[in-house]
Scaffold this motif. Structure first.
Motif, PDB file in Angstrom:
ATOM      1  N   ILE A 139       0.731  -1.195   0.077  1.00 51.18           N
ATOM      2  CA  ILE A 139      -0.078  -0.043  -0.029  1.00 51.18           C
ATOM      3  C   ILE A 139       1.033   1.473  -0.140  1.00 51.18           C
ATOM      4  CG2 ILE A 139      -1.941  -0.899   1.126  1.00 51.18           C
ATOM      5  CD1 ILE A 139      -1.107   0.357   3.614  1.00 51.18           C
ATOM      6  N   CYS A 140       2.251   1.292   0.021  1.00 54.78           N
ATOM      7  CA  CYS A 140       2.931   2.262   0.231  1.00 54.78           C
ATOM      8  C   CYS A 140       2.976   3.347  -1.024  1.00 54.78           C
ATOM      9  CB  CYS A 140       4.344   1.975   0.500  1.00 54.78           C
ATOM     10  SG  CYS A 140       5.001   2.277   2.109  1.00 54.78           S
ATOM     11  N   SER A 141       2.451   2.677  -2.099  1.00 58.33           N
ATOM     12  CA  SER A 141       2.430   3.627  -3.230  1.00 58.33           C
ATOM     13  C   SER A 141       1.144   4.602  -3.110  1.00 58.33           C
ATOM     14  CB  SER A 141       2.171   2.642  -4.520  1.00 58.33           C
ATOM     15  OG  SER A 141       0.989   1.967  -4.336  1.00 58.33           O
ATOM     16  N   ARG A 142       0.318   4.472  -2.471  1.00 59.04           N
ATOM     17  CA  ARG A 142      -0.779   5.138  -2.140  1.00 59.04           C
ATOM     18  C   ARG A 142      -0.431   6.643  -1.453  1.00 59.04           C
ATOM     19  NH1 ARG A 142      -5.999   3.680  -1.898  1.00 59.04           N
ATOM     20  NH2 ARG A 142      -6.400   1.630  -2.809  1.00 59.04           N
ATOM     21  N   GLU A 143      -0.965   7.476  -1.917  1.00 63.02           N
ATOM     22  CA  GLU A 143      -0.630   8.940  -1.348  1.00 63.02           C
ATOM     23  C   GLU A 143      -1.086   9.242   0.411  1.00 63.02           C
ATOM     24  OE1 GLU A 143      -0.801  11.531  -5.348  1.00 63.02           O
ATOM     25  OE2 GLU A 143      -1.463  12.325  -3.369  1.00 63.02           O
TER      26      GLU A 143
ATOM     27  N   LEU B 147      -8.986  -2.155   0.713  1.00 64.05           N
ATOM     28  CA  LEU B 147      -8.799  -0.541   0.605  1.00 64.05           C
ATOM     29  C   LEU B 147      -9.574  -0.139  -0.730  1.00 64.05           C
ATOM     30  CD1 LEU B 147      -5.595   0.415   1.910  1.00 64.05           C
ATOM     31  CD2 LEU B 147      -7.866   0.559   3.049  1.00 64.05           C
ATOM     32  N   PRO B 148      -9.550  -0.735  -1.971  1.00 65.96           N
ATOM     33  CA  PRO B 148     -10.305  -0.203  -2.992  1.00 65.96           C
ATOM     34  C   PRO B 148     -11.825  -0.441  -2.751  1.00 65.96           C
ATOM     35  CG  PRO B 148      -8.347  -1.330  -3.670  1.00 65.96           C
ATOM     36  CD  PRO B 148      -8.514  -1.674  -2.511  1.00 65.96           C
ATOM     37  N   HIS B 149     -12.324  -1.524  -2.022  1.00 62.67           N
ATOM     38  CA  HIS B 149     -13.687  -1.729  -1.750  1.00 62.67           C
ATOM     39  C   HIS B 149     -14.107  -0.879  -0.949  1.00 62.67           C
ATOM     40  CE1 HIS B 149     -14.079  -5.533  -4.090  1.00 62.67           C
ATOM     41  NE2 HIS B 149     -13.249  -6.096  -3.396  1.00 62.67           N
ATOM     42  N   LEU B 150     -13.403  -0.738   0.277  1.00 64.97           N
ATOM     43  CA  LEU B 150     -13.792   0.272   1.177  1.00 64.97           C
ATOM     44  C   LEU B 150     -14.039   1.479   0.630  1.00 64.97           C
ATOM     45  CD1 LEU B 150     -14.051   0.853   4.223  1.00 64.97           C
ATOM     46  CD2 LEU B 150     -11.793   1.180   4.491  1.00 64.97           C
TER      47      LEU B 150
ATOM     48  N   TRP C  35     -14.707  -8.323   5.393  1.00 61.43           N
ATOM     49  CA  TRP C  35     -13.171  -8.862   5.013  1.00 61.43           C
ATOM     50  C   TRP C  35     -13.323 -10.202   4.748  1.00 61.43           C
ATOM     51  CZ3 TRP C  35      -8.601  -6.069   5.284  1.00 61.43           C
ATOM     52  CH2 TRP C  35      -7.457  -6.979   5.209  1.00 61.43           C
ATOM     53  N   LEU C  36     -12.956 -10.445   3.728  1.00 58.27           N
ATOM     54  CA  LEU C  36     -12.969 -11.947   3.329  1.00 58.27           C
ATOM     55  C   LEU C  36     -11.495 -12.613   3.614  1.00 58.27           C
ATOM     56  CD1 LEU C  36     -14.553 -11.609  -0.276  1.00 58.27           C
ATOM     57  CD2 LEU C  36     -15.573 -12.396   1.885  1.00 58.27           C
ATOM     58  N   ASP C  37     -11.550 -13.781   4.017  1.00 60.58           N
ATOM     59  CA  ASP C  37     -10.389 -14.487   4.500  1.00 60.58           C
ATOM     60  C   ASP C  37      -9.377 -14.556   3.523  1.00 60.58           C
ATOM     61  OD1 ASP C  37     -11.697 -17.220   6.615  1.00 60.58           O
ATOM     62  OD2 ASP C  37     -10.618 -15.353   7.163  1.00 60.58           O
ATOM     63  N   GLY C  38      -8.100 -14.339   3.813  1.00 55.74           N
ATOM     64  CA  GLY C  38      -7.043 -14.219   2.907  1.00 55.74           C
ATOM     65  C   GLY C  38      -6.775 -12.905   2.046  1.00 55.74           C
ATOM     66  N   MET C  39      -7.808 -12.071   2.732  1.00 54.55           N
ATOM     67  CA  MET C  39      -7.471 -10.676   1.937  1.00 54.55           C
ATOM     68  C   MET C  39      -6.508 -10.201   2.379  1.00 54.55           C
ATOM     69  SD  MET C  39     -11.119  -8.381   1.471  1.00 54.55           S
ATOM     70  CE  MET C  39     -11.631  -8.323  -0.016  1.00 54.55           C
ATOM     71  N   CYS C  40      -5.997  -9.097   1.651  1.00 53.90           N
ATOM     72  CA  CYS C  40      -4.966  -8.198   2.329  1.00 53.90           C
ATOM     73  C   CYS C  40      -5.493  -6.702   1.966  1.00 53.90           C
ATOM     74  CB  CYS C  40      -3.576  -8.205   1.602  1.00 53.90           C
ATOM     75  SG  CYS C  40      -3.529  -7.701  -0.132  1.00 53.90           S
ATOM     76  N   MET C  41      -4.700  -5.712   2.604  1.00 54.35           N
ATOM     77  CA  MET C  41      -5.136  -4.413   2.666  1.00 54.35           C
ATOM     78  C   MET C  41      -5.280  -3.778   1.075  1.00 54.35           C
ATOM     79  SD  MET C  41      -5.230  -2.611   5.858  1.00 54.35           S
ATOM     80  CE  MET C  41      -4.580  -1.306   6.243  1.00 54.35           C
ATOM     81  N   ALA C  42      -4.329  -4.457   0.557  1.00 53.44           N
ATOM     82  CA  ALA C  42      -4.306  -3.686  -0.971  1.00 53.44           C
ATOM     83  C   ALA C  42      -5.629  -3.938  -1.861  1.00 53.44           C
ATOM     84  CB  ALA C  42      -2.917  -4.208  -1.831  1.00 53.44           C
ATOM     85  N   GLU C  43      -6.282  -5.165  -1.251  1.00 50.13           N
ATOM     86  CA  GLU C  43      -7.480  -5.647  -2.114  1.00 50.13           C
ATOM     87  C   GLU C  43      -8.611  -4.880  -1.348  1.00 50.13           C
ATOM     88  OE1 GLU C  43      -6.790  -9.869  -0.908  1.00 50.13           O
ATOM     89  OE2 GLU C  43      -7.208 -10.148  -3.156  1.00 50.13           O
TER      90      GLU C  43
END
Lengths: 348, 269
Positions: free
Chosen positions: A148-152, A214-217, A204-212
């Motif tokens: 996620i570091c690429s996000r501003e 956050l866009p949903h959120l 939050w689905l099992d096995g998800m990570c923040m990068a997946e």
């Protein structure tokens, strides 16, 4: 905010800082460094918003040496924070030399200098904290940060062992085995338009990570904010539609449009009519309450009706129809209320 | 029959004595603009000159008794509209003094202050509003620093003593509302002149639109009605001449058939 007691050059820089800093910065502990008071006030503490909290930095001018830049004292936990390049040090060139330049080229008559200095130092502080978080030996944390570091606008903070990673929207993240604990925090501007308590978080689905996730959120939040904003507009138009029948309200909530109070009469009986609209309006009809302006109980409380929620209603009516139907209902109800008030106590 | 007030003059040249709604309409369509309004700090200043002990029409009730009731009703109403408004209390005799200086949104505190209100036994002679305005201006600066606005509500009771004040032309730091209770005009008093002086003061010092009401009736419910109109938030007010509240809640068909004692017009003379 008046800063009496500061020499003009400090006052100008402090004013500029407060008015132009991107968030709300606070000033406290204003003091004079000199033993005799003649120099004026020349030191204060800044509370700088960072990572949904505040960092405290002391700013030390010297009223007797106005040409010199101020010293800054950082927090006790930040002993390793060195924003200036060390003699002979290399790398980290850009950031640190920018700070060095601001200080070596200090112009005390320029009101923008203090802001420039604080912004530079805060950027460096962010970078310093990011390095510290990077040193934490936790695979999960390392993975999440990398993706996620690429996000501003990411701000990170290590405080007494727990890590926080913050997005501009504002999430607190604590390291747990499966789904992270997500807490939404809003800025004060957002809070005025939209209640964070009404937000539904996508699951939050099992096995998800923040990068997946956050866009949903973000998508879900954007939809909910837009919907909330359009609902405010409907409530606003409803309050405006009440005015031709009930007169200009005594007071109406201009931002959220959740409540309005009108002054009405039935014969010589004068009373308040409170209208309370929930966030589910117009699906949910307004709650009404009447309050006498003339009757007071022996204990000292004014006479009030119960909350009225049962009356003819359809969310499909347009706002002027809604207003008319409520008016008709209250014409009747106010007679009941008047009787109730007069029964227990004759009108003056 | 009272004449209509001149434009923008709040009936300055002729006092209104109408019980019932003001006949002038809302002055244009009402819109609720999305601009924030501030919570209020309200100083209620009661004239405790001996004239506050004049009896109302209801036997055994003095002006001060009714004023106390009106204040409690006002505070309760204001807090039910918004529990973050706050109140402090002062009195006016020759000049102003604090009765309860700390602003509070606690009803019990208001009850206590109101209980402590008592009139002077001797006439105060003059009414100097300058000290009152100074007190309000000082508090207004503190209120402003907390993002609040200050309002001063003066309840005045003297029929022959014109209040006076000295105030810089452009200093409008707080809003002033006035409630004026007086005797019926006669050869030995000058309530019209007093009223005009109060209007002058209001227009001179008031930050937002201030409202003034007067009554020579001696009816407590008239006082309560006018105090209720002062509930309106200064930042959401229309000019006083355009006020259209309270609106009567009655069936449309009943409007022409005046079955109810809705509107009385009593001449002030």
């Amino acid at each position: 905010m008046a800063f009496d007691g500061f020499p003009p050059f400090i006052s100008a820089q402090l004013h500029y800082l407060i008015n132009h800093f991107p968030d709300k910065i606070k000033v406290e502990q204003v003091l004079s460094g000199g033993k005799s008071y003649t120099g004026g006030l020349d030191r204060f503490t800044l509370l700088i918003p960072y990572c949904l909290d505040h960092i405290k930095w002391d700013v030390i001018y010297n009223a007797e040496f106005p040409l010199a830049p101020p010293d800054i004292i950082f927090g006790r936990e930040d002993e390793d924070f060195h924003p200036l390049p060390m003699a002979g040090g290399e790398g980290e060139g850009d950031l640190k030399s920018r700070t060095k330049n601001i200080l070596s080229d200090w112009k005390n008559k320029d009101p923008t200098r203090l802001l420039a200095l604080i912004l530079e130092l805060r950027d460096q502080y962010m970078s310093y904290q990011r390095d510290r978080v990077g040193e934490v030996d936790d695979d999960r944390l390392k993975f999440e940060i990398n993706t996620i570091c690429s996000r501003e606008g990411i701000e990170m903070h290590i405080s007494s062992g727990s890590e926080k990673i913050i997005y501009p929207v504002g999430r607190k993240y604590a390291s747990t085995p499966s789904a992270p604990r997500l807490k939404l925090m809003s800025t004060s501007e957002l809070r005025a338009l939209f209640s964070i308590d009404d937000v539904k978080l996508p699951s939050w689905l099992d096995g998800m990570c923040m990068a997946e996730y956050l866009p949903h959120l973000e998508e879900s939040l954007e939809k909910q904010v837009l919907e909330a904003v359009s609902l405010i507009d409907i409530r606003r138009r409803f309050i405006e539609a009440l005015a031709p029948l009930f007169g200009r309200p005594l007071e109406a909530d201009p931002v959220f449009c959740r409540k309005a109070t009108f002054l009405a009469s039935s014969g010589s009986f004068v009373f308040l009519a409170h209208f309370l609209m929930s966030t589910q309006f117009p699906k949910q009809q307004p709650t009404l309450m009447l309050q006498s302006s003339q009757h007071i109980s022996p204990q000292g409380f004014p006479k009030k009706s119960p909350f009225l929620t049962e009356y003819p209603w359809s969310p499909r009516w347009d706002v002027s129809q809604m207003a008319e139907r409520i008016f008709d209902f209250l014409v009747e109800e106010s007679l009941n209320f008047k009787r109730f008030c007069n029964e227990s106590q004759p009108q003056h | 029959m009272s004449s209509m007030p001149k434009e923008g003059h709040r009936g300055k040249t002729k006092m209104e004595d109408i019980e019932g709604d003001a006949s002038v309409g809302g002055g244009g369509r009402y819109t609720l603009k999305p601009t924030r309004i501030s919570n209020e700090d309200i100083i209620i200043c009661v004239d405790v000159d001996a004239e506050s002990l004049v009896e109302m029409k209801t036997a055994g009730i003095t002006r001060l008794d009714s004023i106390k009731q009106a204040i409690l009703l006002f505070v309760n109403s204001k807090l039910s509209i918004n529990p973050d408004h706050r109140f402090a209390f002062a009195t006016l005799s020759k000049s102003a003094s604090w009765l309860r200086k700390e602003f509070s949104s606690d009803v019990e505190s208001a009850i206590g202050a109101v209980r402590a209100l008592s009139a002077t036994t001797v006439s105060s002679g003059q009414a100097d509003l300058t000290s009152l305005f100074r007190l309000a201006a000082y508090e207004a600066k503190k209120s402003r620093a907390q993002n609040r606005i200050l309002r001063l509500i003066l309840i005045y009771c003297r029929s022959s003593v014109r209040p006076h004040h000295q105030w810089p032309v452009n200093q409008k730091l707080f809003t002033l509302d006035v409630m004026y209770l007086h005797d019926k005009p006669g050869p030995d008093n000058c309530p019209q002149a007093v009223y005009d002086a109060l209007v002058d003061a209001l227009e001179h010092v008031s930050e937002y639109e201030g409202y003034i009401h007067e009554s020579g009736h001696g009816l407590p419910r008239t006082l309560f009605r006018f105090m209720s109109m002062l509930l309106s938030h200064p930042q959401q007010r229309c000019p006083q001449d355009d006020c259209d509240i309270p609106k009567p809640l009655m069936k449309k068909s009943a409007e022409s058939a005046n079955g109810e004692d809705n509107v009385h017009v009593s001449p002030s003379q």
